[in-house]
Design a protein around this motif. Structure first.
Motif, PDB file in Angstrom:
ATOM      1  N   LEU A  16       0.906  -1.650  -0.023  1.00 30.01           N
ATOM      2  CA  LEU A  16      -0.136   0.298   0.316  1.00 30.01           C
ATOM      3  C   LEU A  16       0.708   1.557   0.366  1.00 30.01           C
ATOM      4  N   ARG A  17       1.773   1.114   0.543  1.00 29.27           N
ATOM      5  CA  ARG A  17       2.185   2.224   0.528  1.00 29.27           C
ATOM      6  C   ARG A  17       3.842   2.756  -0.324  1.00 29.27           C
ATOM      7  N   THR A  18       4.493   1.849  -1.601  1.00 28.50           N
ATOM      8  CA  THR A  18       5.107   1.643  -2.323  1.00 28.50           C
ATOM      9  C   THR A  18       4.917   1.671  -3.232  1.00 28.50           C
ATOM     10  N   PRO A  19       4.460   2.413  -4.119  1.00 32.49           N
ATOM     11  CA  PRO A  19       4.212   2.237  -5.655  1.00 32.49           C
ATOM     12  C   PRO A  19       5.185   1.376  -6.608  1.00 32.49           C
ATOM     13  N   ARG A  20       4.661   0.652  -6.697  1.00 30.51           N
ATOM     14  CA  ARG A  20       5.519  -0.208  -7.789  1.00 30.51           C
ATOM     15  C   ARG A  20       6.189   0.058  -9.026  1.00 30.51           C
ATOM     16  N   PRO A  21       7.120   0.054  -9.677  1.00 32.00           N
ATOM     17  CA  PRO A  21       7.550   0.887 -10.692  1.00 32.00           C
ATOM     18  C   PRO A  21       7.326  -0.211 -11.826  1.00 32.00           C
ATOM     19  N   ILE A  80      10.065  -9.304   1.441  1.00 30.93           N
ATOM     20  CA  ILE A  80       8.816  -8.185   1.402  1.00 30.93           C
ATOM     21  C   ILE A  80       9.628  -7.077   0.201  1.00 30.93           C
ATOM     22  N   GLU A  81      10.819  -6.901   0.962  1.00 32.06           N
ATOM     23  CA  GLU A  81      11.389  -5.775  -0.058  1.00 32.06           C
ATOM     24  C   GLU A  81      11.353  -5.669  -1.830  1.00 32.06           C
ATOM     25  N   ILE A  82      12.025  -6.939  -2.171  1.00 38.61           N
ATOM     26  CA  ILE A  82      11.827  -6.745  -3.366  1.00 38.61           C
ATOM     27  C   ILE A  82      10.900  -6.991  -4.026  1.00 38.61           C
ATOM     28  N   LEU A  83       9.503  -7.908  -3.858  1.00 37.99           N
ATOM     29  CA  LEU A  83       8.362  -8.184  -3.925  1.00 37.99           C
ATOM     30  C   LEU A  83       7.027  -7.038  -4.234  1.00 37.99           C
ATOM     31  N   THR A  84       7.786  -6.553  -3.380  1.00 36.00           N
ATOM     32  CA  THR A  84       7.244  -5.294  -3.577  1.00 36.00           C
ATOM     33  C   THR A  84       7.377  -3.458  -3.633  1.00 36.00           C
ATOM     34  N   SER A  85       8.498  -3.723  -5.005  1.00 31.13           N
ATOM     35  CA  SER A  85       9.246  -2.975  -4.965  1.00 31.13           C
ATOM     36  C   SER A  85       9.634  -2.497  -6.465  1.00 31.13           C
ATOM     37  N   ARG A  86       9.448  -4.029  -6.894  1.00 29.31           N
ATOM     38  CA  ARG A  86      10.568  -4.369  -8.324  1.00 29.31           C
ATOM     39  C   ARG A  86       8.764  -4.441  -9.256  1.00 29.31           C
ATOM     40  N   PRO A  87       9.307  -4.344 -10.100  1.00 23.47           N
ATOM     41  CA  PRO A  87       8.643  -3.679 -10.918  1.00 23.47           C
ATOM     42  C   PRO A  87       7.746  -5.481 -11.726  1.00 23.47           C
ATOM     43  N   LEU A  88       6.356  -5.410 -12.362  1.00 22.59           N
ATOM     44  CA  LEU A  88       5.830  -6.721 -11.959  1.00 22.59           C
ATOM     45  C   LEU A  88       6.808  -8.114 -13.093  1.00 22.59           C
ATOM     46  N   LEU A  89       7.504  -6.961 -14.206  1.00 25.39           N
ATOM     47  CA  LEU A  89       8.108  -7.683 -15.580  1.00 25.39           C
ATOM     48  C   LEU A  89       9.226  -8.364 -15.211  1.00 25.39           C
ATOM     49  N   ALA A 102       2.564 -11.968 -10.918  1.00 24.81           N
ATOM     50  CA  ALA A 102       3.563 -11.419 -11.821  1.00 24.81           C
ATOM     51  C   ALA A 102       4.303 -11.898 -12.628  1.00 24.81           C
ATOM     52  N   GLN A 103       3.635 -13.820 -12.491  1.00 21.76           N
ATOM     53  CA  GLN A 103       4.407 -14.360 -13.596  1.00 21.76           C
ATOM     54  C   GLN A 103       2.494 -15.003 -14.447  1.00 21.76           C
ATOM     55  N   ILE A 104       1.755 -14.909 -14.882  1.00 22.03           N
ATOM     56  CA  ILE A 104       0.336 -14.708 -14.866  1.00 22.03           C
ATOM     57  C   ILE A 104      -0.467 -14.167 -14.904  1.00 22.03           C
ATOM     58  N   TYR A 105       0.198 -12.566 -14.936  1.00 23.42           N
ATOM     59  CA  TYR A 105      -1.182 -11.954 -14.192  1.00 23.42           C
ATOM     60  C   TYR A 105      -2.981 -11.676 -15.077  1.00 23.42           C
ATOM     61  N   GLU A 106      -3.026 -11.997 -15.926  1.00 23.30           N
ATOM     62  CA  GLU A 106      -4.033 -11.798 -16.197  1.00 23.30           C
ATOM     63  C   GLU A 106      -4.808 -13.566 -16.212  1.00 23.30           C
ATOM     64  N   MET A 107      -4.368 -13.723 -15.803  1.00 23.74           N
ATOM     65  CA  MET A 107      -4.711 -15.616 -15.582  1.00 23.74           C
ATOM     66  C   MET A 107      -5.087 -15.803 -14.519  1.00 23.74           C
ATOM     67  N   HIS A 108      -4.355 -15.463 -13.734  1.00 20.89           N
ATOM     68  CA  HIS A 108      -4.773 -15.027 -11.642  1.00 20.89           C
ATOM     69  C   HIS A 108      -5.697 -13.996 -11.307  1.00 20.89           C
ATOM     70  N   VAL A 109      -6.116 -13.167 -12.675  1.00 16.35           N
ATOM     71  CA  VAL A 109      -6.745 -12.562 -11.610  1.00 16.35           C
ATOM     72  C   VAL A 109      -8.583 -13.805 -12.348  1.00 16.35           C
ATOM     73  N   ALA A 110      -8.262 -13.894 -13.595  1.00 17.39           N
ATOM     74  CA  ALA A 110      -9.835 -14.547 -14.356  1.00 17.39           C
ATOM     75  C   ALA A 110      -9.551 -15.451 -13.316  1.00 17.39           C
ATOM     76  N   GLU A 111      -8.099 -16.235 -13.076  1.00 13.91           N
ATOM     77  CA  GLU A 111      -9.199 -17.474 -11.728  1.00 13.91           C
ATOM     78  C   GLU A 111      -9.722 -17.071 -11.044  1.00 13.91           C
ATOM     79  N   GLN A 112      -9.334 -15.732  -9.802  1.00  8.34           N
ATOM     80  CA  GLN A 112      -9.972 -15.565  -9.019  1.00  8.34           C
ATOM     81  C   GLN A 112     -11.531 -15.602  -9.224  1.00  8.34           C
TER      82      GLN A 112
END
Length: 164
Positions: free
Chosen positions: A49-54, A87-96, A138-148
């Motif tokens: 919530l605090r760290t905008p992801r590049p 936490i640091e890496i997964l919340t502050s790095r771009p999804l790609l 990060a791996q499959i964003y669109e597919m993950h959301v659709a599955e949820q």
């Protein structure tokens, strides 16, 4: 609700929450969730919530390699695990960037295990579920959301809060 969302989705969520409830979402979480305040799971949620992801589409392979080394040293390369590195890496790095880390982790580390398996073996509970969702997003964003949505719709009568 929070894990796997884009910067714009998180900003909209925070602004909407504040408009409706006249208090910040982060402030509400910090006061209402005091019983889990110091847990890695809570720290992960607050960091998201605090760290905008590049949102860059350029992946720097040297940074990917450096993060793979850090993640390995924070998990498989030691006894126990250092959740703060995850936490640091997964919340502050771009999804790609995270997608590339996930793809190359098993190739570039000594034990040759895929990243998702490492996460599942190293962590448990809410923190594990949140990190798994981040890796999947990060791996499959669109597919993950659709599955949820598919899972939530199939279980609408039993678990309608998943849609919300």
């Amino acid at each position: 609700i929070i894990v796997g969302r884009s910067n714009s989705e998180l900003e909209l969520l925070k602004k909407t929450y504040e408009r409706i409830f006249s208090r910040s979402l982060i402030g509400a979480l910090e006061s209402e969730a005091s019983n889990i305040f110091n847990t890695p799971y809570f720290q992960l949620i607050i960091a998201l919530l605090r760290t905008p992801r590049p949102e860059t589409t350029v992946v720097d392979d040297a940074k990917v390699d450096a993060d793979i080394a850090l993640l390995y040293d924070a998990s498989e390369g030691r006894i126990g695990s250092d959740r703060s590195i995850f936490i640091e890496i997964l919340t502050s790095r771009p999804l790609l960037h995270l997608k590339r880390v996930s793809e190359l982790y098993g190739i570039k580390t000594a034990k040759r295990r895929d990243f998702l398996s490492v996460v599942k073996d190293e962590f448990m509970g809410d923190f594990e579920r949140a990190v798994v969702k981040l890796v999947l997003s990060a791996q499959i964003y669109e597919m993950h959301v659709a599955e949820q949505f598919h899972k939530a719709l199939n279980a609408w009568n039993r678990n309608d809060e998943k849609i919300i």
